[in-house]
Design a protein around this motif. Structure first.
Motif, PDB file in Angstrom:
ATOM      1  N   SER A  59       0.819  -1.214   0.000  1.00 16.26           N
ATOM      2  CA  SER A  59       0.000   0.000   0.000  1.00 16.26           C
ATOM      3  C   SER A  59       0.849   1.258   0.000  1.00 16.26           C
ATOM      4  O   SER A  59       0.527   2.228  -0.699  1.00 16.26           O
ATOM      5  CB  SER A  59      -0.954  -0.006   1.198  1.00 16.26           C
ATOM      6  OG  SER A  59      -0.288   0.272   2.416  1.00 16.26           O
ATOM      7  N   TYR A  60       1.938   1.257   0.767  1.00 15.53           N
ATOM      8  CA  TYR A  60       2.772   2.463   0.839  1.00 15.53           C
ATOM      9  C   TYR A  60       3.672   2.601  -0.383  1.00 15.53           C
ATOM     10  O   TYR A  60       3.895   3.711  -0.877  1.00 15.53           O
ATOM     11  CB  TYR A  60       3.611   2.448   2.120  1.00 15.53           C
ATOM     12  CG  TYR A  60       2.795   2.721   3.363  1.00 15.53           C
ATOM     13  CD1 TYR A  60       1.964   3.835   3.438  1.00 15.53           C
ATOM     14  CD2 TYR A  60       2.853   1.873   4.464  1.00 15.53           C
ATOM     15  CE1 TYR A  60       1.209   4.096   4.572  1.00 15.53           C
ATOM     16  CE2 TYR A  60       2.103   2.128   5.600  1.00 15.53           C
ATOM     17  CZ  TYR A  60       1.288   3.237   5.642  1.00 15.53           C
ATOM     18  OH  TYR A  60       0.541   3.488   6.774  1.00 15.53           O
ATOM     19  N   LEU A  61       4.186   1.487  -0.895  1.00 14.62           N
ATOM     20  CA  LEU A  61       5.034   1.555  -2.079  1.00 14.62           C
ATOM     21  C   LEU A  61       4.247   2.071  -3.274  1.00 14.62           C
ATOM     22  O   LEU A  61       4.707   2.959  -4.006  1.00 14.62           O
ATOM     23  CB  LEU A  61       5.619   0.179  -2.388  1.00 14.62           C
ATOM     24  CG  LEU A  61       6.456   0.086  -3.668  1.00 14.62           C
ATOM     25  CD1 LEU A  61       7.668   0.985  -3.590  1.00 14.62           C
ATOM     26  CD2 LEU A  61       6.870  -1.356  -3.934  1.00 14.62           C
ATOM     27  N   VAL A  62       3.050   1.543  -3.488  1.00 11.01           N
ATOM     28  CA  VAL A  62       2.234   1.977  -4.611  1.00 11.01           C
ATOM     29  C   VAL A  62       1.815   3.433  -4.441  1.00 11.01           C
ATOM     30  O   VAL A  62       1.800   4.209  -5.403  1.00 11.01           O
ATOM     31  CB  VAL A  62       1.005   1.054  -4.757  1.00 11.01           C
ATOM     32  CG1 VAL A  62       0.009   1.628  -5.761  1.00 11.01           C
ATOM     33  CG2 VAL A  62       1.447  -0.336  -5.191  1.00 11.01           C
ATOM     34  N   ALA A  63       1.492   3.833  -3.205  1.00  9.61           N
ATOM     35  CA  ALA A  63       1.122   5.223  -2.950  1.00  9.61           C
ATOM     36  C   ALA A  63       2.252   6.174  -3.324  1.00  9.61           C
ATOM     37  O   ALA A  63       2.022   7.246  -3.893  1.00  9.61           O
ATOM     38  CB  ALA A  63       0.747   5.406  -1.478  1.00  9.61           C
ATOM     39  N   ALA A  64       3.480   5.773  -3.018  1.00  9.52           N
ATOM     40  CA  ALA A  64       4.620   6.640  -3.318  1.00  9.52           C
ATOM     41  C   ALA A  64       4.998   6.616  -4.789  1.00  9.52           C
ATOM     42  O   ALA A  64       5.430   7.634  -5.348  1.00  9.52           O
ATOM     43  CB  ALA A  64       5.822   6.221  -2.470  1.00  9.52           C
ATOM     44  N   ALA A  65       4.834   5.458  -5.450  1.00 10.81           N
ATOM     45  CA  ALA A  65       5.327   5.294  -6.819  1.00 10.81           C
ATOM     46  C   ALA A  65       4.341   5.750  -7.888  1.00 10.81           C
ATOM     47  O   ALA A  65       4.739   5.966  -9.028  1.00 10.81           O
ATOM     48  CB  ALA A  65       5.698   3.831  -7.066  1.00 10.81           C
ATOM     49  N   THR A  66       3.076   5.888  -7.536  1.00 11.91           N
ATOM     50  CA  THR A  66       2.082   6.314  -8.510  1.00 11.91           C
ATOM     51  C   THR A  66       2.108   7.834  -8.655  1.00 11.91           C
ATOM     52  O   THR A  66       2.238   8.551  -7.664  1.00 11.91           O
ATOM     53  CB  THR A  66       0.677   5.854  -8.080  1.00 11.91           C
ATOM     54  OG1 THR A  66       0.702   4.442  -7.860  1.00 11.91           O
ATOM     55  CG2 THR A  66      -0.351   6.165  -9.149  1.00 11.91           C
ATOM     56  N   VAL A  67       2.008   8.327  -9.868  1.00 10.50           N
ATOM     57  CA  VAL A  67       2.043   9.766 -10.131  1.00 10.50           C
ATOM     58  C   VAL A  67       0.669  10.353  -9.811  1.00 10.50           C
ATOM     59  O   VAL A  67      -0.282  10.185 -10.586  1.00 10.50           O
ATOM     60  CB  VAL A  67       2.438  10.062 -11.587  1.00 10.50           C
ATOM     61  CG1 VAL A  67       2.518  11.569 -11.827  1.00 10.50           C
ATOM     62  CG2 VAL A  67       3.766   9.399 -11.915  1.00 10.50           C
ATOM     63  N   LEU A  68       0.568  11.016  -8.659  1.00  8.60           N
ATOM     64  CA  LEU A  68      -0.689  11.578  -8.185  1.00  8.60           C
ATOM     65  C   LEU A  68      -0.444  12.968  -7.617  1.00  8.60           C
ATOM     66  O   LEU A  68       0.689  13.327  -7.261  1.00  8.60           O
ATOM     67  CB  LEU A  68      -1.287  10.695  -7.079  1.00  8.60           C
ATOM     68  CG  LEU A  68      -1.645   9.250  -7.436  1.00  8.60           C
ATOM     69  CD1 LEU A  68      -1.964   8.466  -6.170  1.00  8.60           C
ATOM     70  CD2 LEU A  68      -2.828   9.211  -8.401  1.00  8.60           C
ATOM     71  N   GLU A  69      -1.508  13.753  -7.529  1.00  6.63           N
ATOM     72  CA  GLU A  69      -1.420  15.043  -6.863  1.00  6.63           C
ATOM     73  C   GLU A  69      -1.174  14.839  -5.368  1.00  6.63           C
ATOM     74  O   GLU A  69      -1.523  13.798  -4.801  1.00  6.63           O
ATOM     75  CB  GLU A  69      -2.722  15.833  -7.062  1.00  6.63           C
ATOM     76  CG  GLU A  69      -3.024  16.185  -8.508  1.00  6.63           C
ATOM     77  CD  GLU A  69      -2.045  17.191  -9.081  1.00  6.63           C
ATOM     78  OE1 GLU A  69      -1.478  17.975  -8.280  1.00  6.63           O
ATOM     79  OE2 GLU A  69      -1.833  17.199 -10.299  1.00  6.63           O
ATOM     80  N   THR A  70      -0.580  15.876  -4.737  1.00  7.71           N
ATOM     81  CA  THR A  70      -0.265  15.781  -3.314  1.00  7.71           C
ATOM     82  C   THR A  70      -1.504  15.476  -2.479  1.00  7.71           C
ATOM     83  O   THR A  70      -1.450  14.670  -1.542  1.00  7.71           O
ATOM     84  CB  THR A  70       0.392  17.087  -2.822  1.00  7.71           C
ATOM     85  OG1 THR A  70       1.613  17.293  -3.536  1.00  7.71           O
ATOM     86  CG2 THR A  70       0.704  17.017  -1.332  1.00  7.71           C
ATOM     87  N   ALA A  71      -2.633  16.091  -2.804  1.00  7.65           N
ATOM     88  CA  ALA A  71      -3.857  15.865  -2.035  1.00  7.65           C
ATOM     89  C   ALA A  71      -4.293  14.405  -2.099  1.00  7.65           C
ATOM     90  O   ALA A  71      -4.783  13.847  -1.101  1.00  7.65           O
ATOM     91  CB  ALA A  71      -4.975  16.770  -2.543  1.00  7.65           C
ATOM     92  N   GLU A  72      -4.105  13.751  -3.251  1.00  9.02           N
ATOM     93  CA  GLU A  72      -4.478  12.343  -3.378  1.00  9.02           C
ATOM     94  C   GLU A  72      -3.520  11.452  -2.598  1.00  9.02           C
ATOM     95  O   GLU A  72      -3.938  10.474  -1.964  1.00  9.02           O
ATOM     96  CB  GLU A  72      -4.513  11.941  -4.845  1.00  9.02           C
ATOM     97  CG  GLU A  72      -5.670  12.585  -5.620  1.00  9.02           C
ATOM     98  CD  GLU A  72      -5.694  12.201  -7.076  1.00  9.02           C
ATOM     99  OE1 GLU A  72      -6.782  11.849  -7.573  1.00  9.02           O
ATOM    100  OE2 GLU A  72      -4.623  12.263  -7.711  1.00  9.02           O
ATOM    101  N   LYS A  73      -2.237  11.789  -2.622  1.00 13.33           N
ATOM    102  CA  LYS A  73      -1.275  11.028  -1.828  1.00 13.33           C
ATOM    103  C   LYS A  73      -1.560  11.202  -0.334  1.00 13.33           C
ATOM    104  O   LYS A  73      -1.459  10.246   0.450  1.00 13.33           O
ATOM    105  CB  LYS A  73       0.154  11.475  -2.157  1.00 13.33           C
ATOM    106  CG  LYS A  73       0.661  10.986  -3.509  1.00 13.33           C
ATOM    107  CD  LYS A  73       2.086  11.419  -3.749  1.00 13.33           C
ATOM    108  CE  LYS A  73       2.617  10.873  -5.081  1.00 13.33           C
ATOM    109  NZ  LYS A  73       2.931   9.434  -5.030  1.00 13.33           N
TER     110      LYS A  73
END
Length: 267
Positions: free
Chosen positions: A207-221
């Motif tokens: 869950s944390y690796l995918v959260a960090a590696a996916t290109v998302l806006e700061t609010a989504e992260k």
């Protein structure tokens, strides 16, 4: 409830447990923070708190006018410069404890390692900047912020990671979607995936690796960091990955940014 006090390092970015973030530290308030971390035993943890900025500036606003001119205002060097009168109003409520695993003093005039890293940064005797490698360890809830010292200090509640229902099954689905996402990105950039790269299987790590590696806006992260448990985070990631896969598939090209590197914070 386990609470503790942590020096705070606000950023326009989100740090996740288990992930690494490079920091370039040059403002006086954060040089003071790092100098105090260097006073802790080298063989032990050097913890501080990374919080994402909701409203405010990562770097304090500079003074107005040119040096030497009448009426020129000096740069604001207060610990809370660039944030609301109560800094709590400027930060997201959930942050991540960071361990300064590597601290490298740097002085442009004298080269890396110049100066005494133990000197007070605001006295002008220590290094003019630091390169810090911070590793996320544990999430926390920000309870209050003090701004009376040389840098911001937070009272925080450390948060345990709960698995939630169905985390193992969700993790497998997220891994499949993440591999498809990687393939779409590689195709958009006309690149090949790195062969032999292994992804973890433990749900919270996934869950944390995918959260960090996916290109998302700061609010989504930030929303992923704030998820109440691993299963809820994975379920949200599965929806986001499916959305991103669909978007990439419909675009003729992707923006010219480097998606495989994490940017160094400007401070």
């Amino acid at each position: 409830m386990t609470t503790t006090r942590l020096p705070l390092f606000p950023l326009h970015a989100v740090l996740f447990p288990g992930l690494v973030m490079p920091l370039n530290v040059f403002e006086a308030r954060y040089r003071a923070l790092v100098s105090d971390l260097l006073r802790l035993p080298e063989d032990g943890p050097r913890p501080f708190g990374v919080v994402a900025i909701r409203e405010g500036y990562e770097v304090a606003p500079p003074g107005r006018g040119l040096p030497g001119e009448p009426g020129v205002s000096a740069p604001d060097t207060r610990p809370g410069a660039g944030f609301a009168p109560d800094p709590m109003d400027s930060f997201h409520p959930i942050g991540c404890v960071a361990d300064a695993t590597t601290i490298r003093p740097h002085d442009p005039a004298g080269g890396a390692g110049a100066g005494d890293p133990g000197d007070d940064a605001d006295e002008g005797a220590g290094p003019r900047s630091f390169e810090v490698l911070a590793t996320g360890t544990t999430r926390f809830r920000l309870l209050s912020v003090e701004s009376a010292g040389r840098y911001l200090v937070g009272e925080v509640e450390l948060l345990e990671e709960e698995a939630g229902e169905g985390a193992e099954v969700l993790a497998m689905g997220v891994l499949r979607a993440f591999r498809a996402y990687q393939q779409r990105l590689a195709g958009a950039y006309e690149r090949s995936l790195v062969p032999g790269s292994e992804l973890p299987e433990e749900p919270s790590v996934v869950s944390y690796l995918v959260a960090a590696a996916t290109v998302l806006e700061t609010a989504e992260k930030q929303a992923l960091l704030e998820a109440p448990d691993t299963a809820a985070r994975l379920a949200r990631e599965l929806r986001l990955l499916r959305r991103e896969i669909g978007v990439i598939g419909k675009l003729p090209s992707v923006p010219a940014v480097e998606l495989t590197r994490r940017p160094t914070s400007p401070n």
